[in-house]
Design a protein around this motif. Structure first.
Motif, mmCIF file in Angstrom:
data_model
loop_
_atom_site.group_PDB
_atom_site.id
_atom_site.type_symbol
_atom_site.label_atom_id
_atom_site.label_comp_id
_atom_site.label_asym_id
_atom_site.label_seq_id
_atom_site.Cartn_x
_atom_site.Cartn_y
_atom_site.Cartn_z
ATOM 1 N N GLU A 55 0.839 -1.201 0.000
ATOM 2 C CA GLU A 55 0.000 0.000 0.000
ATOM 3 C C GLU A 55 0.877 1.257 0.000
ATOM 4 O O GLU A 55 2.069 1.197 0.267
ATOM 5 C CB GLU A 55 -0.904 0.001 1.233
ATOM 6 N N PRO A 56 0.261 2.421 -0.242
ATOM 7 C CA PRO A 56 1.037 3.674 -0.216
ATOM 8 C C PRO A 56 1.608 3.982 1.160
ATOM 9 O O PRO A 56 2.555 4.745 1.291
ATOM 10 C CB PRO A 56 0.013 4.740 -0.608
ATOM 11 N N THR B 268 15.408 0.640 4.934
ATOM 12 C CA THR B 268 15.032 1.186 3.631
ATOM 13 C C THR B 268 13.575 0.817 3.414
ATOM 14 O O THR B 268 13.221 -0.353 3.473
ATOM 15 C CB THR B 268 15.864 0.530 2.510
ATOM 16 N N LEU B 269 12.753 1.828 3.184
ATOM 17 C CA LEU B 269 11.321 1.564 3.078
ATOM 18 C C LEU B 269 10.873 1.684 1.634
ATOM 19 O O LEU B 269 11.124 2.688 0.976
ATOM 20 C CB LEU B 269 10.576 2.573 3.963
ATOM 21 N N HIS B 270 10.268 0.637 1.111
ATOM 22 C CA HIS B 270 9.639 0.721 -0.207
ATOM 23 C C HIS B 270 8.147 0.557 -0.033
ATOM 24 O O HIS B 270 7.679 -0.555 0.211
ATOM 25 C CB HIS B 270 10.137 -0.399 -1.139
ATOM 26 N N THR B 271 7.391 1.639 -0.111
ATOM 27 C CA THR B 271 5.938 1.489 -0.060
ATOM 28 C C THR B 271 5.411 1.497 -1.482
ATOM 29 O O THR B 271 6.118 1.871 -2.426
ATOM 30 C CB THR B 271 5.286 2.637 0.720
ATOM 31 N N TYR B 272 4.142 1.150 -1.623
ATOM 32 C CA TYR B 272 3.532 1.066 -2.938
ATOM 33 C C TYR B 272 4.392 0.178 -3.816
ATOM 34 O O TYR B 272 4.667 0.486 -4.966
ATOM 35 C CB TYR B 272 3.407 2.479 -3.540
ATOM 36 N N LYS C 133 8.621 -1.218 -7.600
ATOM 37 C CA LYS C 133 8.071 -0.006 -6.986
ATOM 38 C C LYS C 133 7.103 0.600 -7.983
ATOM 39 O O LYS C 133 7.507 1.051 -9.047
ATOM 40 C CB LYS C 133 9.177 0.992 -6.626
ATOM 41 N N LYS C 134 5.810 0.539 -7.602
ATOM 42 C CA LYS C 134 4.800 1.038 -8.535
ATOM 43 C C LYS C 134 4.926 2.553 -8.664
ATOM 44 O O LYS C 134 5.356 3.252 -7.745
ATOM 45 C CB LYS C 134 3.402 0.649 -8.039
ATOM 46 N N ALA C 135 4.502 3.023 -9.835
ATOM 47 C CA ALA C 135 4.629 4.459 -10.089
ATOM 48 C C ALA C 135 3.679 5.218 -9.179
ATOM 49 O O ALA C 135 2.478 4.998 -9.194
ATOM 50 C CB ALA C 135 4.315 4.746 -11.542
ATOM 51 N N ARG C 136 4.233 6.103 -8.372
ATOM 52 C CA ARG C 136 3.436 6.895 -7.447
ATOM 53 C C ARG C 136 2.879 8.148 -8.124
ATOM 54 O O ARG C 136 1.953 8.759 -7.649
ATOM 55 C CB ARG C 136 4.357 7.386 -6.324
ATOM 56 N N GLN D 293 6.024 9.200 -14.404
ATOM 57 C CA GLN D 293 6.756 8.198 -13.631
ATOM 58 C C GLN D 293 6.342 6.785 -14.051
ATOM 59 O O GLN D 293 5.180 6.534 -14.345
ATOM 60 C CB GLN D 293 6.426 8.401 -12.152
ATOM 61 N N GLU D 294 7.322 5.888 -14.018
ATOM 62 C CA GLU D 294 7.012 4.503 -14.368
ATOM 63 C C GLU D 294 7.399 3.592 -13.229
ATOM 64 O O GLU D 294 8.184 3.969 -12.358
ATOM 65 C CB GLU D 294 7.795 4.111 -15.631
ATOM 66 N N ASP D 295 6.839 2.361 -13.260
ATOM 67 C CA ASP D 295 7.238 1.368 -12.257
ATOM 68 C C ASP D 295 8.744 1.196 -12.310
ATOM 69 O O ASP D 295 9.352 1.259 -13.388
ATOM 70 C CB ASP D 295 6.588 0.012 -12.552
ATOM 71 N N GLU D 296 9.320 0.929 -11.166
ATOM 72 C CA GLU D 296 10.778 0.813 -11.111
ATOM 73 C C GLU D 296 11.095 -0.528 -10.448
ATOM 74 O O GLU D 296 10.413 -0.942 -9.518
ATOM 75 C CB GLU D 296 11.284 1.980 -10.249
#
Ligand code: FAD
Ligand code: FAD
Ligand code: SF4
Ligand code: SF4
Ligand code: SF4
Ligand code: SF4
Ligand code: SF4
Ligand code: SF4
Ligand code: SF4
Ligand code: SF4
Lengths: 296, 194, 167, 665
Positions: D172-173, D210-214, D233-236, D315-318
């Motif tokens: 989630e975000p 290190t936090l990766h949300t979304y 990492k989905k595009a926010r 922005q794109e998914d990374e």
């Protein structure tokens, strides 16, 4: 020689039954206590405690009657000795309830129109014998040991219940009756229905109930190998002794089980003359049993 | 009635009645978690249409009509087995007392008249004589209940054994007894006691 | 448990193939509890019944065993989660083959003995020893060469062939 | 190998009483290859061990058999002694002549004969034992945590506090999971947000996290100590580095009426949003499905109002690749959506409850949002249909749970407690309201839990009715509840203003796919399986992967936190070493014979078998064979017994060794 002084002295509340259907309980109690040099002085003009019917439908009345009796008992010195398990229970419950409920205390005080005087210790005869007098002394007073007599001690429901009220013994597994009668050398049997209800309350209104419940008690005592039953309550006695014949007829089983008041047996052991023990008043005659055991 | 549907709402649950029972008995009914131990040991269970636990349950739901309608409360022998063994200190014997009192006052719709009659006579006896006279109690009960032959066989033998007294001494506190009764009645009239 | 010391004419040899976590420990427990059982059994320890190749059983019979006991953890208790489950499947197929090559199946016992079941171990061993004693020595099989029996070539029915494939 | 020493122990009298130890030693001496024998009173004592070491030196022993107690007792002792004497520990074996012989037999002759047999078998075995070296694998001291609920947060903080690096991946975000949605929590009724948000902030501020949300896990490779993880990492649509969290974009976004799923759709949010005000990180995301820009190419308001210019529609998914040594899975649960039966579902629906059709029939989480001070109603309990305050609320427990034939046989464990809590929260807010609860059992086996439940009845006057509800239906503005009181044996009917269903706890959607990526097992409901229900409750059977929280089974917060800390402790135990050393009892594939059928891969309970391509020097594929990853292999030997071409062997338990023992009979 100075006349022997009583070791202990009590005021005495016999209760209604002991003046009527349970007169042998009264007689044997007096005989026993005399033999043991325990003074017993009846409270003058005591009143009925109300028994079950009163508290059944009118607790305030029940509390008031008992409170009145406690007040009256102050006319005589000594802790209050009570023979009947039902009276004992009512008096104790009253002390207990009023101690913890201020509202009820006020109401009862109003009904009596007097400040409450509830503090006199109330003691069942068993307690007096087992604790105040003591089992050692009791054993020492035995002149005719009851050895060989197999006794089923029947407590009934009210002697030890509810839990923190009578404080006579463990409320689910008491042994005070066994200990007391054991001091005479009698053998006590272990049996299942020591504390089951006999149906006392329904003697008058629903005898069918009594026949069923008391019948189970007699059957259990028989199974346990008892020669006789010992009780400490006139209501129990009424159901087990007086109605025994009826029970036998209804169930088709023969018991022939004499039902003694504990004081009858204790007095017998203490050498009190058998003529004062009211054996003749019992519906199931104990004579042949006592003869067989060499006690008569 | 017993099996009819029960509709629960603030209106149908007479919680005021329950409060009264709790007050009279000094025991909570909410504490009961319906373990059934009371009913398991109740000697009178087989005579009751509502076993003791169900009485408490009906009280929890404020269903006093259902409680009072049956004869169960009149078949309670006041043996205290339930109270003694309840794991939650629900004083069922006292609750039974309270229910009988409330039913008695309401000239309850109970089916059990014989027990009520016996109780009434017993209390009348106290009021009149200060003590219980079993002979008279039995005689009047038989007369009033119409069961003339009841205990007929027992009576004479008790009599010959000297167990039934016909005559009795006058109690000197008899006046005081009457005053106790009337002061209690007065308290109730004034609404200071139930 | 005291067994009467009767001298028997025939003392069978029993080989027990057991897993280390459950049955070996169960047999240890029988020892620490000082239980008694016939001395005919020889234990071979495996990490898991999953490791027990049916060939070991054949070899044991061939090399002089009169009875074989295979025992491991109860289903669901396997230290390796599922080893005993695979073993069970394998042995089910194997029994058929064994019967085919002429071994009386009552000489082979599969069972579960946990580390807490010292008593069960004793029972198992005692029973099997007694049973095999009744059956007498296993002679026929001993002379045969393993390879002969085990080529798979002599298997006649599709059912047996399938069983052979499965183990 | 031909220089074996046999040491026969008396164990005081424990062995020598029934076994003639001297005879055993003498017989052993006759065996081919045995160069030395002796017997001694206590082999495990220091003098005993010294005797062994001296004999090794004097007689140049190459293998050792100690005939004594069970290997479970002293194998380590003697292998260490062997090592000290310069003999590879795996060339030292014990012959168990105590537990398996002297203690279980009485007849001295028979026992002695058996002891000789046992020693013979072990001598034959040792002759074929190979020198084995402990296996070592390096450990990357960085942990991956999947899921940022209270479980993941607790594990992350514990591991990070111990000085190790942590990567936390949350789908989630914002992190927070369900606990962020709760109002007050049993059994103490403390405010969930108040105890949760500081922890969330600790996570984002922790230098080791290190936090990766979304973000989601894309792929996992490797094994204990050495995993490579691909994180998507989905595009926010918002540049996290630039965004200051000022919130202007959200205020200005013209899309205002998107149901907020965090609030169980009771409230609304814009297209650019944070799920809740205390979100961590406090950076919005654009919900592209609902954003006007992404739907029509027009709008762009947020970008215009954003001072720092953080909004980025391109922005794109990374994909981020992380190297980690351990993984903690903490993906939590979801509540069963209890409407009619979903197509293709193994679980029956509950059409009789009208959930989804009757607006005033809600689930427990919705009630939490209603009761939450930071929720859409500011903590005021109202009916979703008309916003009125409900005066009678019926709670129904065990909805979906414990209904074997409907598809879920387990108990959801938390609903008895949270329902009791709900009755209290309700009574605290609606004093003249009446709460009713239909329940089947009250399952409250925690510290202070039963007391909590009883309080809801005895003090907050909730009316509990034992019995399941049959049906709910709308009648005017009321919901009629048809139930029964099984204690009395009568039907009970209540006209309720609001009905709250305590629906079953289920694993998260997609729990199975994640498990497949990780190579861990799960049960038929998709809860993850622990390695041992009692003794290894936080470890997966797959080494290096640990479980925390409700993803392993329904759990309340105290249980979740305990398990999360336990999982962290396991990770730290692993990270305490630079290299992992393990018993070299692992399988090895003989690539020459392996036919590549991969039957072994199917049976391996640890997933240790991989495919390996054999190529010639110019890179042409010759064949595919099996390869056993020694870091993963548990050493059960199942592959070996399964392999049709006998091409895989378990070190320490080779066919040769075992056959030798059998043949020694
Ligand atoms: C109505 C209700 C009331 C409750 N009340 C209480 C209470 O009062 N007291 C109490 O002790 N407990 C209560 N609980 C239980 C409590 O909510 C749980 O114990 C707790 O939330 C479990 O935490 P968790 O971290 O395991 O799971 P979750 O809170 O579900 O967190 C899981 C996290 O993982 C993320 N995630 C899921 N899948 C993936 C993936 N594939 N990749 C990345 N991230 C992923 C999710 O987005 C989520 O953030 C209640 C539960 C409910 C339903
Ligand atoms: C009848 C029964 C059946 C059970 N069945 C199961 C089951 O099937 N499955 C299951 O999961 N659980 C079961 N349990 C629960 C299980 O027994 C416990 O969860 C577990 O034993 C708890 O372990 P412990 O180490 O906390 O406590 P304990 O096992 O009690 O160990 C505590 C240790 O501390 C020692 N100790 C105590 N005080 C001191 C002191 N002051 N100084 C030094 N040492 C001290 C004690 O001697 C003891 O060795 C069962 C329990 C019972 C009673
Ligand atoms: S024993 Fe007590 S708790 Fe149990 S049902 Fe009876 S009253 Fe209720
Ligand atoms: S007091 Fe009444 S309800 Fe209680 S056990 Fe005795 S008879 Fe039954
Ligand atoms: S090595 Fe084992 S058998 Fe020998 S003395 Fe030590 S414990 Fe006893
Ligand atoms: S994206 Fe821009 S406007 Fe929106 S919160 Fe971040 S800094 Fe503020
Ligand atoms: S572009 Fe999308 S997110 Fe931005 S303000 Fe417009 S609708 Fe909202
Ligand atoms: S916790 Fe309670 S309500 Fe939930 S499933 Fe289990 S028994 Fe039912
Ligand atoms: S089972 Fe044997 S042959 Fe088949 S892949 Fe595995 S090692 Fe190779
Ligand atoms: S020994 Fe067991 S764990 Fe190791 S590869 Fe073979 S089957 Fe897998």
């Amino acid at each position: 020689m100075t006349p022997a002084k009583n070791i202990l002295n009590y005021s005495y509340y016999p209760g209604c039954s002991l003046h009527a259907s349970a007169k042998e309980y009264d007689e044997s109690t007096r005989g026993l206590f005399k033999a043991l040099k325990i003074g017993l002085h009846e409270v003058p003009d005591w009143l009925c405690c109300g028994a079950t019917p009163a508290h059944n439908v009118d607790e305030l009345l029940s509390l008031s009657l008992c409170a009145k009796n406690l007040e009256l008992s102050n006319q005589v010195d000594g802790d209050l000795a009570v023979a009947c398990a039902a009276c004992f229970s009512r008096l104790k419950v009253t002390q207990h309830r009023l101690a913890e409920n201020e509202e009820k205390r006020h109401q009862v005080a109003y009904a009596l129109d007097a400040p409450l005087a509830l503090d006199k210790p109330v003691k069942h005869l068993l307690e007096i014998l087992a604790t105040d007098f003591g089992l050692d002394r009791l054993a020492a007073a035995v002149q005719k040991p009851l050895s060989g007599l197999k006794v089923a001690c029947y407590y009934g429901c009210l002697l030890t219940r509810p839990p923190d009220v009578p404080e006579l013994d463990d409320c689910e597994d008491p042994s005070i009756m066994e200990r007391v009668i054991g001091a005479t050398g009698a053998e006590t049997v272990s049996w299942s229905h020591r504390m089951e209800c006999c149906g006392a309350n329904f003697t008058l209104s629903r005898p069918g109930v009594v026949l069923k419940l008391s019948g189970e008690i007699l059957a259990s005592a028989k199974r346990g190998g008892a020669d006789c039953i010992m009780v400490a309550c006139p209501l129990c006695h009424g159901n087990l002794d007086i109605r025994q014949k009826e029970i036998e007829e209804a169930s088709g089983r023969h018991y022939g089980m004499p039902v003694f008041y504990m004081t009858q047996l204790l007095a017998l052991a203490a050498g009190v003359s058998t003529s004062k023990l009211g054996f003749g008043s019992m519906m199931v005659s104990p004579v042949s049993l006592l003869k067989e055991k060499g006690l008569l | 009635m017993k099996h009819s549907k029960m509709t629960l709402s603030a209106e149908t649950m007479n919680l005021g009645f329950v409060k009264k029972v709790e007050q009279l008995s000094g025991s909570s009914v909410r504490r009961c978690f319906q373990c059934g131990k009371c009913s398991a040991g109740c000697p009178m269970r087989s005579f009751m249409e509502h076993p003791p636990n169900r009485i408490v349950r009906l009280l929890q739901l404020g269903q006093f009509e259902r409680v009072l309608a049956g004869r169960s409360i009149w078949y309670c022998a006041s043996c205290e087995t339930c109270t003694t063994r309840c794991p939650n200190k629900v004083d069922l014997a006292a609750i039974m007392d309270a229910l009988r009192k409330l039913s008695w006052d309401a000239q309850g719709p109970s089916k059990e008249s014989l027990v009520q009659l016996a109780n009434r006579l017993f209390i009348d006896n106290i009021r009149t004589y200060g003590r219980q006279y079993e002979m008279r109690l039995a005689a009047v009960f038989n007369l009033k209940s119409g069961k003339l032959l009841k205990d007929f066989m027992l009576g004479p033998s008790l009599f010959t054994k000297g167990k039934l007294k016909v005559f009795h001494k006058k109690n000197r506190n008899i006046g005081e007894i009457e005053r106790i009764f009337s002061r209690i009645e007065e308290l109730r009239r004034k609404g200071e006691a139930t | 448990m005291h067994t009467d010391k009767v001298k028997h004419d025939f003392e069978p040899k029993i080989v027990a193939l057991v897993c280390t976590w459950c049955t070996y420990a169960g047999a240890d427990l029988a020892g620490t509890s000082r239980m008694q059982y016939p001395p005919n059994v020889r234990v071979v320890k495996f990490p898991c019944t999953g490791r027990i190749d049916p060939v070991f059983i054949l070899r044991a019979f061939q090399k002089g065993a009169d009875g074989v006991l295979v025992s491991g953890c109860h289903p669901g208790d396997c230290h390796y989660m599922a080893g005993n489950f695979h073993a069970r499947r394998r042995f089910a197929a194997f029994r058929k083959l064994l019967e085919f090559v002429g071994v009386d199946l009552s000489r082979l016992q599969f069972s579960w003995v946990s580390a807490a079941e010292g008593g069960k171990w004793v029972e198992m061993v005692t029973e099997l020893t007694e049973r095999v004693r009744q059956l007498g020595p296993l002679t026929e099989f001993r002379e045969l060469e393993l390879a002969e029996q085990w080529s798979g070539a002599t298997l006649t029915t599709p059912e047996l062939k399938e069983a052979y494939q499965a183990i | 190998m031909s220089r074996i020493g046999v040491f026969v122990c008396h164990c005081g009298e424990n062995i020598s009483r029934t076994v003639d130890v001297e005879k055993v030693a003498a017989e052993a001496g006759r065996l081919f290859g045995v160069a030395y024998t002796c017997d001694y009173k206590y082999m495990c004592s220091d003098p005993g061990q010294n005797l062994l070491k001296k004999a090794v030196a004097e007689h140049k022993l190459e293998g050792i058999v100690v005939a004594a107690c069970s290997p479970r007792m002293h194998e380590k002792t003697f292998r260490n002694a062997a090592k000290a004497a310069g003999v590879n520990p795996f060339l030292c074996e014990m012959a168990n002549i105590r537990e398996h012989c002297s203690w279980v037999h009485e007849d001295r002759d028979e026992a002695t004969a058996k002891a000789i047999d046992i020693v013979t078998m072990m001598v034959e075995r040792v002759k074929r034992n190979k020198k084995l070296q402990p296996i070592t694998v390096p450990v990357t001291k960085k942990a991956l945590i999947i899921g940022g609920g209270i479980a993941g947060i607790q594990s992350a903080l514990d591991i990070a506090d111990s000085g190790h690096q942590v990567v936390l991946v949350e789908r989630e975000p914002s992190i927070g999971g369900h606990m962020a949605q709760l109002s007050e929590t049993f059994p103490t009724l403390d405010c969930s947000q108040c105890i949760m948000t500081p922890k969330m902030v600790d996570v984002v501020n922790h230098p080791n996290i290190t936090l990766h949300t979304y973000a989601e896990i894309e792929a996992v490779e490797g094994y204990i100590g050495n995993f490579q993880v691909k994180v998507r990492k989905k595009a926010r649509s918002v540049d996290m580095a630039k965004c200051t969290g000022c919130g202007v974009c959200m205020a200005k976004c013209p899309q205002k009426k998107i149901p907020n799923s965090f609030d169980k759709n009771l409230g609304f949010r814009p297209a650019i949003y944070v799920p809740f005000p205390q979100a961590v990180p406090n950076t919005p995301v654009i919900d592209r499905e609902n954003c006007t820009w992404f739907k029509t190419g027009k709008c762009g308001v947020c970008q215009k109002v954003c001072g720092p210019g953080a909004v980025d529609y391109t922005q794109e998914d990374e994909i981020v690749v992380e190297q980690v040594g351990a993984v903690v899975v903490a993906t939590g649960f979801q509540l069963y959506d209890i409407g009619p039966k979903p197509a293709g579902s193994a679980i029956e629906g509950y059409g009789e409850f009208g959930y989804g059709t009757i607006p005033d029939v809600i689930d427990g989480l919705t009630f939490e949002r209603l009761a939450s001070a930071s929720g859409p109603t500011g903590g005021k309990i109202v009916r979703p249909s008309d916003g009125a305050e409900p005066k009678s609320v019926v709670f129904v427990q065990c909805v979906g749970s414990r209904a074997r034939e409907k598809g879920i046989s387990y108990c959801s464990k938390i609903c008895c407690m949270y329902t009791a809590k709900h009755t209290m929260l309700y009574k605290h807010k609606v004093h003249d309201g009446q709460a009713y609860v239909f329940f089947m059992d009250a399952r409250t086996p925690g510290k202070g839990y039963d007391e909590f439940w009883r309080r809801s009845i005895e003090e907050e006057e909730a009316v509990y009715i034992r019995g399941m509800v049959s049906r709910l239906y709308q009648k005017g503005d009321k919901v009629v509840v048809m139930g029964s009181d099984v204690h009395i044996g009568v039907q009970v009917e209540i006209e309720a203003d609001l009905v709250v269903l305590a629906t079953a706890v289920q694993p998260r959607e997609g729990a199975d796919t994640l498990a497949q990526k990780l190579g861990i097992s799960y049960d038929k409901y998709h809860f993850y399986s622990e390695a041992h229900a009692k003794l290894r409750p936080v470890e997966c059977a797959t080494a290096g992967i640990y479980l925390a929280g409700a993803c392993q089974g329904p759990k309340d917060i105290p249980d979740t936190v305990s398990q999360a800390s336990a999982a962290a402790a396991k990770v730290m135990t692993l990270f305490a070493r630079n290299e992992l050393e393990r018993e070299p009892i692992v399988a090895k594939v003989n690539e020459r014979f392996c036919v590549g059928c991969l039957a072994c891969r199917k049976v391996c309970p640890y997933g240790a078998v991989e495919e390996k391509e054999i190529r010639d020097r110019s890179g042409n594929l010759i064949k595919v064979v099996a390869y056993v990853n020694p870091g993963v292999c548990g050493g059960c030997g199942t592959c070996q017994a399964t392999c049709p071409s006998k091409s895989v062997e378990l070190d320490g338990y080779t066919d040769e060794q075992i056959m030798a023992m059998i043949e020694a009979l």
